[in-house]
Each structure stands twice: as structure tokens, then as C-alpha cells.
Design a protein around this motif. Structure first.
Motif: not given
Length: 473
Positions: A275-280, A285-289, A415-420
Motif C-alpha cells: 500500500f505505501i509503495t504504490i501510494t508513495v 511521480a507527480v512532482r517529477q520534471k 494523471y501523471y502518465y497523461l502529463l507526458v
């Protein structure tokens, strides 16, 4: 010694033969002949991979220290396919002026780590398991630092070697507790003597902590992003896919064969770690550039999904885990293939650098989009079915709450995959990367990855075959 024992180790012996041929070729070949080194390595590995698909018998050797099974052969073949794709993607990078002299080292060291993974997968004794684990870990340190004039590569190697040593020490300490509790290192003998000995439980905790570092699950993940960002992209791709997949399957083998009589001890711990692995992984990942750091946290999250198959602890869970790793090989390596092509040509790895990529490089953009959709689990791509089967395996064992939480996290990952995808297809106003023509090896690798994403999703016989092998394990 009875040398007939080695006949059961056909996979290891064939891979060792490939390593020896490449080593001799690199040592005694002329400078002109070594220009084709990359293609020779790919050809030899492809032949050895085809050999792994030949039917084999179940059996053991060296007094039960080594086991060969059809499922083990299937996993080794999947790891071989991933390694072959990494070799193809590394062709242009390995031809750089500062890499030519060490090109042979890259291929030989990579295959040495693959040999260690073979031993881990087929181990029936913790001694052989640990030898295989170290064979798979130590050469990776040299691979991370193989770019001699890249300072960040050395920094990544230092971090990786300290983490590898610490995790190996923890794991070895856990195995010493297990040995002290039952007096043997053979998997079958330990399973037959499991009792309520506190030493055994402490040993299990240390063992899982050591393996947690190898798989990079939270809270043992802090090294992952720095090493992935600083290592050469082909090495990062190998770490994120091949190393992780082999460690996850090896962990399942140990829990399946050794600690299955006491699931009440390790399942709650693994439940929380997943649970914490998937969540963290998703939230960070959302924050990465930087795309390599982005894929590092993506791989952390994917490790959590993979471990759902381990948590199930059943034949269905094993089949789902292997199928997930197969899909993950094609999807993740497609992403790294695109990153590698663009980095080799421009040196750019930032997400903002991919703005308007579709306008200048439509084929690379489509390949990246398909791979990201598969990683996100969007139907009808293969990633959707891999997540479906891994969720089904966990639900079959009653883990309804965890599966629900994993489904919620899938929305975050989308969401974060769609950012790319948004950067490539929608932000067309500030295009940075010019039109590129990738080398033939990279085009072949990306083509195989895209075909793999489509084929593994459409051909139901692949999962059915793995399921049959798992029930016969």
C-alpha cells in the motif's frame, strides 16, 4: 564430483557459454572486428533465448540446491527478452567515443548479472540463492559507473553500492537467524520444520527488508531516483525492469516454497508495504520534471502492483506476477527506448523538453504514448490485462480493501502518465526537440516493444500458458 549435475543447468551453462565467447571476442578480437560487437552480443543472446523455449524437464541437482522447472525457464526467457531489448537500445550509446573501449565490459557485466538472476530463480537452498543475489548485484555497481567521464555516474554508483551492501547484510543476517532456528538452509527442510520460534520470525523480517532494497519498495526506495537519474539510460532501463522482475519472482519463490505455512506472519507486513509503495511512488511521480526520475518513482509504484501477486501466494498469483513482468518489460523498455534515442541525440531528459514532440517526431511520440497507456492500465493495451489479472489474484485470496486502494492509486498514475502525453501532443507552441532519425537497433527495439504491448494484450494464450505452468510448479 558428479558432473552430470551440470546437465540440469542447461540455462546457466548456455548463458555462461555466451559470456565466455563475448569475453574472448572482446579480449582477442581486432579493433576492426570489434565494431560489430553489439550485434554479435545481440545475436548470441537471441540464440540462447530461443534455446530457453525448448521443452525442459523438472528436476534437481547438487543435492536439492538447484531446481529446474518450466515456470523458472519461462521467467528466464522473459528476462532474456528484456535484456536483448536493452542491448538493442544501448547500441548507439555504446558506440560513443568515450564508451567504445568499455563496450565489451558493458555486455559481459550485464550478462553476468543475468546469470546471477538465473541462480536466484532456480535456487533450492539459501546459500545458492545468496550467491545468485550477489552475482546479480555487484556487477550492477560497475555498470552504473561505467561512464568514466560522467561525475553523476560515480555518485550514483557510490549510493548503489552502499545500499547493496547494507541490504545484503540485512538479508544475510536474516538467513543466519533462519539457520539458527531450524538448522538448515534447504527450502524444503525449512518449510517442514517451521515452528513458533521467535528467531525464525526475526529472520523473516530481515530477509524481507533485504529483498525490499533489491525491489525498491517503500521505505527501502530512497536510492532509486538518484541512481536512475545518474546512471546511463540503458543501465537504468535494465535496473528498472530486469533486476526488479527477477527479484520479485525470487521473493515469491521463497515465500511460496519456504514460508507458505506461516502466511499469518508475512502477509500483513507485505500488505502494508504494498500500500505505501504504490501510494508513495504515485504521489512522488507527480512532482517529477526529469523523465528518468519520473520513471524511477513509476517503477516504485509498479513494484507495489507486482507484489500483489506475491501477496496472493497462489498459483494464480504466480502466473499473474510473471504475466505482469512480461507486459512491464515491453511497456517500460518502450519508454526508456524513446528516452534513450532523444538523450543520445540532444542530451535532453526533462519533461518540458518533450513539448510538441509529436510535431517533429510523431513515431517516437506514438510509441511513448502506447507504452505510457499500457503502464497506466488503459484498455485495450496489455497493461490493462496485467493489472486485471494481478487484482484478480489478490481478490481471490480475500484482499478486497488493498485491491480497492490499488485501484484508487491507478487513477493517480493515469494523471501523471497523461502529463507526458499532454506535453507531446497538446503543447505544440514551444517545440524544442528537432526531427530525429534513430539508429536501426533502436528502431528494432521500439518496434518489438510496441508489438509486444499489443500482442500480450490480444493473445489470451500467453496468460493461459503461464497459468498452466504455475499450476504445475
Amino acid at each position: 564430483m558428479d558432473f552430470s549435475n551440470f546437465l540440469w543447468m542447461r540455462d546457466e551453462m548456455s548463458l555462461l557459454g555466451v559470456i565466455l565467447v563475448l569475453f574472448l571476442y572482446d579480449t582477442f578480437g581486432t579493433e576492426k572486428s570489434r565494431r560489430a560487437f553489439s550485434w554479435v552480443a545481440c545475436l548470441l543472446l537471441a540464440v540462447q533465448t530461443a534455446y530457453l523455449f525448448c521443452p525442459s524437464r523438472m528436476g534437481s541437482s547438487f543435492g536439492g540446491m538447484y531446481y529446474t522447472t518450466p515456470m523458472g525457464d519461462a521467467v528466464k526467457a522473459i528476462l532474456n527478452i528484456g535484456t536483448l531489448l536493452v542491448f538493442l537500445q544501448a547500441d548507439a550509446w555504446a558506440k560513443k567515443p568515450d564508451m567504445v573501449i568499455r563496450r565489451g565490459e558493458f555486455y559481459v557485466l550485464t550478462l553476468m548479472t543475468l546469470l546471477g538472476m538465473y541462480l536466484m530463480i532456480s535456487a533450492g537452498n539459501f546459500l545458492l540463492f545468496f550467491i545468485g543475489l550477489e552475482m546479480a548485484s555487484l556487477p550492477l555497481t560497475a555498470l552504473v559507473a561505467i561512464e568514466k567521464y560522467h561525475q553523476l555516474s560515480y555518485e550514483a554508483a557510490a549510493k548503489y553500492v552502499f545500499v547493496a551492501l547494507f541490504s545484503s547484510s540485512l538479508l544475510l543476517l536474516g538467513l543466519s537467524f533462519v539457520y539458527g532456528a531450524v538448522g538448515t538452509l534447504y527450502f524444503a527442510d525449512i518449510a517442514a520444520q517451521l515452528t513458533g520460534n521467535p528467531l525464525l520470525y526475526v529472520g523473516l523480517v530481515f530477509f524481507m527488508a533485504g529483498m525490499g532494497f533489491k525491489i525498491s519498495i517503500v521505505p527501502f526506495h530512497l536510492w532509486t531516483a538518484d541512481v536512475y537519474q545518474s546512471a546511463p539510460t540503458p543501465v537504468t532501463a535494465y535496473l528498472s525492469v530486469i533486476s526488479k522482475g527477477a527479484a520479485a519472482f525470487a521473493l515469491m519463490i521463497v515465500l511460496f516454497k519456504v514460508f507458505s505455512p506461516i502466511p499469518v506472519i508475512w502477509r500483513p507486513v507485505l500488505w502494508g508495504l504494498i500500500f505505501i509503495t504504490i501510494t508513495v511512488g504515485n504521489l512522488f511521480a507527480v512532482r517529477q520534471k526529469n523523465l528518468k526520475r519520473f520513471m524511477a518513482f513509476s517503477s516504485i509504484s509498479q513494484a507495489g502492483y507486482i507484489l500483489l501477486g506475491v501477496l496472493a501466494g497462489s498459483a494464480v498469483g504466480m502466473a499473474s506476477l510473471v504475466y505482469y513482468v512480461l507486459v512491464y518489460v515491453f511497456s517500460n523498455l518502450a519508454v526508456f527506448g524513446v528516452i534513450s534515442v532523444i538523450e543520445n541525440a540532444t542530451g535532453k531528459v526533462g519533461m518540458d523538453d518533450y513539448n510538441g514532440l509529436y510535431r517533429t517526431n510523431p513515431k517516437l511520440s506514438v510509441a511513448m504514448m502506447l507504452a505510457l497507456f499500457s503502464l497506466a492500465g488503459i484498455p485495450p493495451f496489455a497493461g490493462f490485462f496485467s493489472k486485471f489479472f494481478i487484482f484478480y489474484a489478490a481478490v481471490s485470496e480475500g484482499f478486497y480493501v488493498l485491491v480497492f486502494l490499488a485501484l484508487l492509486n491507478t487513477i493517480i498514475s493515469l494523471y501523471y502518465y497523461l502529463l507526458v502525453v499532454k506535453a507531446m501532443f497538446i503543447r505544440q507552441d514551444d517545440c524544442i526537440i528537432p526531427p530525429l532519425r534513430s539508429d536501426g537497433a533502436s528502431r528494432l527495439s521500439l518496434s518489438i516493444c510496441v508489438l509486444g504491448i499489443i500482442a500480450t494484450g490480444l493473445l489470451s494464450c500467453i496468460y493461459s500458458s503461464l497459468n498452466g505452468l504455475a499450476f504445475g510448479f
